[in-house]
Scaffold this motif. Sequence first.
Motif, PDB file in Angstrom:
ATOM      1  N   LEU A 265       0.837  -1.197   0.000  1.00  0.00           N
ATOM      2  CA  LEU A 265       0.000   0.000   0.000  1.00  0.00           C
ATOM      3  C   LEU A 265       0.878   1.256   0.000  1.00  0.00           C
ATOM      4  O   LEU A 265       0.679   2.190  -0.783  1.00  0.00           O
ATOM      5  N   LEU A 266       1.875   1.255   0.894  1.00  0.00           N
ATOM      6  CA  LEU A 266       2.769   2.411   1.013  1.00  0.00           C
ATOM      7  C   LEU A 266       3.571   2.613  -0.271  1.00  0.00           C
ATOM      8  O   LEU A 266       3.675   3.720  -0.792  1.00  0.00           O
ATOM      9  N   LYS A 267       4.123   1.500  -0.796  1.00  0.00           N
ATOM     10  CA  LYS A 267       4.967   1.624  -1.998  1.00  0.00           C
ATOM     11  C   LYS A 267       4.120   2.110  -3.179  1.00  0.00           C
ATOM     12  O   LYS A 267       4.527   3.035  -3.902  1.00  0.00           O
ATOM     13  N   VAL A 271       4.827   5.505  -5.227  1.00  0.00           N
ATOM     14  CA  VAL A 271       5.130   5.473  -6.662  1.00  0.00           C
ATOM     15  C   VAL A 271       4.081   6.284  -7.428  1.00  0.00           C
ATOM     16  O   VAL A 271       4.421   7.061  -8.332  1.00  0.00           O
ATOM     17  N   SER A 272       2.812   6.154  -7.033  1.00  0.00           N
ATOM     18  CA  SER A 272       1.761   6.873  -7.774  1.00  0.00           C
ATOM     19  C   SER A 272       1.926   8.386  -7.598  1.00  0.00           C
ATOM     20  O   SER A 272       1.578   9.165  -8.479  1.00  0.00           O
ATOM     21  N   LYS A 273       2.480   8.820  -6.487  1.00  0.00           N
ATOM     22  CA  LYS A 273       2.663  10.260  -6.262  1.00  0.00           C
ATOM     23  C   LYS A 273       3.865  10.829  -7.011  1.00  0.00           C
ATOM     24  O   LYS A 273       3.839  11.977  -7.442  1.00  0.00           O
ATOM     25  N   VAL A 293      12.236   1.346  -1.196  1.00  0.00           N
ATOM     26  CA  VAL A 293      12.033   2.067  -2.457  1.00  0.00           C
ATOM     27  C   VAL A 293      13.205   3.038  -2.633  1.00  0.00           C
ATOM     28  O   VAL A 293      13.452   3.894  -1.786  1.00  0.00           O
ATOM     29  N   ASN A 294      13.910   2.853  -3.750  1.00  0.00           N
ATOM     30  CA  ASN A 294      15.061   3.704  -4.024  1.00  0.00           C
ATOM     31  C   ASN A 294      14.692   4.661  -5.164  1.00  0.00           C
ATOM     32  O   ASN A 294      14.181   4.220  -6.188  1.00  0.00           O
ATOM     33  N   VAL A 295      14.924   5.952  -4.939  1.00  0.00           N
ATOM     34  CA  VAL A 295      14.606   6.929  -5.985  1.00  0.00           C
ATOM     35  C   VAL A 295      15.787   7.887  -6.169  1.00  0.00           C
ATOM     36  O   VAL A 295      16.559   8.109  -5.239  1.00  0.00           O
ATOM     37  N   VAL A 362       6.715  13.118   0.313  1.00  0.00           N
ATOM     38  CA  VAL A 362       6.795  13.509  -1.105  1.00  0.00           C
ATOM     39  C   VAL A 362       6.755  15.036  -1.230  1.00  0.00           C
ATOM     40  O   VAL A 362       7.527  15.626  -1.990  1.00  0.00           O
ATOM     41  N   ASP A 363       5.907  15.679  -0.423  1.00  0.00           N
ATOM     42  CA  ASP A 363       5.869  17.154  -0.446  1.00  0.00           C
ATOM     43  C   ASP A 363       7.244  17.715  -0.092  1.00  0.00           C
ATOM     44  O   ASP A 363       7.733  18.649  -0.738  1.00  0.00           O
ATOM     45  N   ALA A 364       7.850  17.129   0.935  1.00  0.00           N
ATOM     46  CA  ALA A 364       9.168  17.622   1.371  1.00  0.00           C
ATOM     47  C   ALA A 364      10.209  17.408   0.272  1.00  0.00           C
ATOM     48  O   ALA A 364      11.039  18.299   0.014  1.00  0.00           O
TER      49      ALA A 364
END
Length: 376
Positions: A265-267, A271-273, A293-295, A362-364
């Motif tokens: 759910l978190l991943k 990813v969708s964001k 999750v690596n970005v 994600v905002d940060a």
Amino acid sequence: MYYFDNAATTKVLKPAADLALKCMTQMYGNPSSLHKMGLKAEEILDSARKSIADVLNCEQGEIIFTSCATESVNIALFGSRKNSKHTGKKIITTSIEHASTAKCVEKFEEQGYSVVRISPKDVENFSKSLINEVDEKTFLISLIHVNNENGLILPIEEVAKKAKLKNPNLLIHVDIVQSFCKMPLDLSKLEIDLASFSGHKINAPKGVGGLYIRKGTKILKRSFGGGQENNFRPGTEAVPAIAAFGVAAKINRERMDESLKHYYLLKNHLVSKIKYNSDIYINSPAGCAPYIVNVSIRGIRSEIMLHFLEQNGFIVSSGSACSGSRKSGVLQSMGYSKAREDCSIRISFSTQNTISQIDMLVDAIEQGQKKLIKSC
Ligand code: PLP
């Protein structure tokens, strides 16, 4: 602070910490002593060993306690040298191992062993390339199960089965640090001889690890002393940490399905964001473990983003905790560019993380993108 660095280490569960405290302040006997307090401590060790064996579906006698996974890997790999007497001096491993394995393998190389490192760049052909390398000289295959930097899952089951068919004398060691208690692993069904894992990655304290040694597997014993842990790790056992390890393993095993659902759910939400942001690249493709999750954030070096996020209340990591700010090269060996590795951050979940924390994170990151690019 929102903690997203659970692949580095985790918070100790309260019931695990409670039992550890009790083992330090009340039930503090030495498990080798013959009196009541010693027997109680021995009982505690047995119970922890059972909880760990239940997670892996193996026998209690196949588990030994160590101080950390790095120690387990060292015991397993250097112990396997015994096997090279019957076969040859060839080791097959991967290019994406954690330093605990990678550094041991380098030592073998310095001592004249031949080492083949298979890259999972071409995931489809990974097993085939590895199996092609197996010959009568191969005495050891050492593989990471879930990569600690991006969650890539290697097909340990298939590799072990096919490798043993080609050379039944070789030993197979798997680093299961990032999969232990997080995804189902039934060692009774796998052709794996040795597996290393760690307490502090599964909500137990630091200072305890484990090694699975399949019944009948002959490896060298390198330490000498009082005979504890079947002489693989002699010395008085760290009963409080081991007791807590048992509790954490039991709780995590019971919650495994539920936790996995939460991680997906978190991943998926993360990813969708970020998928609409053309300057953020995802380095953990579908099929990776859902809890890492690596970005990469284009143009912003990992450490700069890490500190920006920290100032804004989020803890993430810039890669493997053990390599500090130095890049391990693991992402590059999977086919990602140097620039992408230099700008990568690892976000790793616990069941305590929530969807709204992901939104804030994600905002940060996006605020950081605006601010830090300007300052570059
Ligand atoms: N293997 C992997 C995949 C890891 O992620 C780690 C720790 O980061 C280790 C081995 C070493 O574990 P320990 O810290 O218990 O020595």
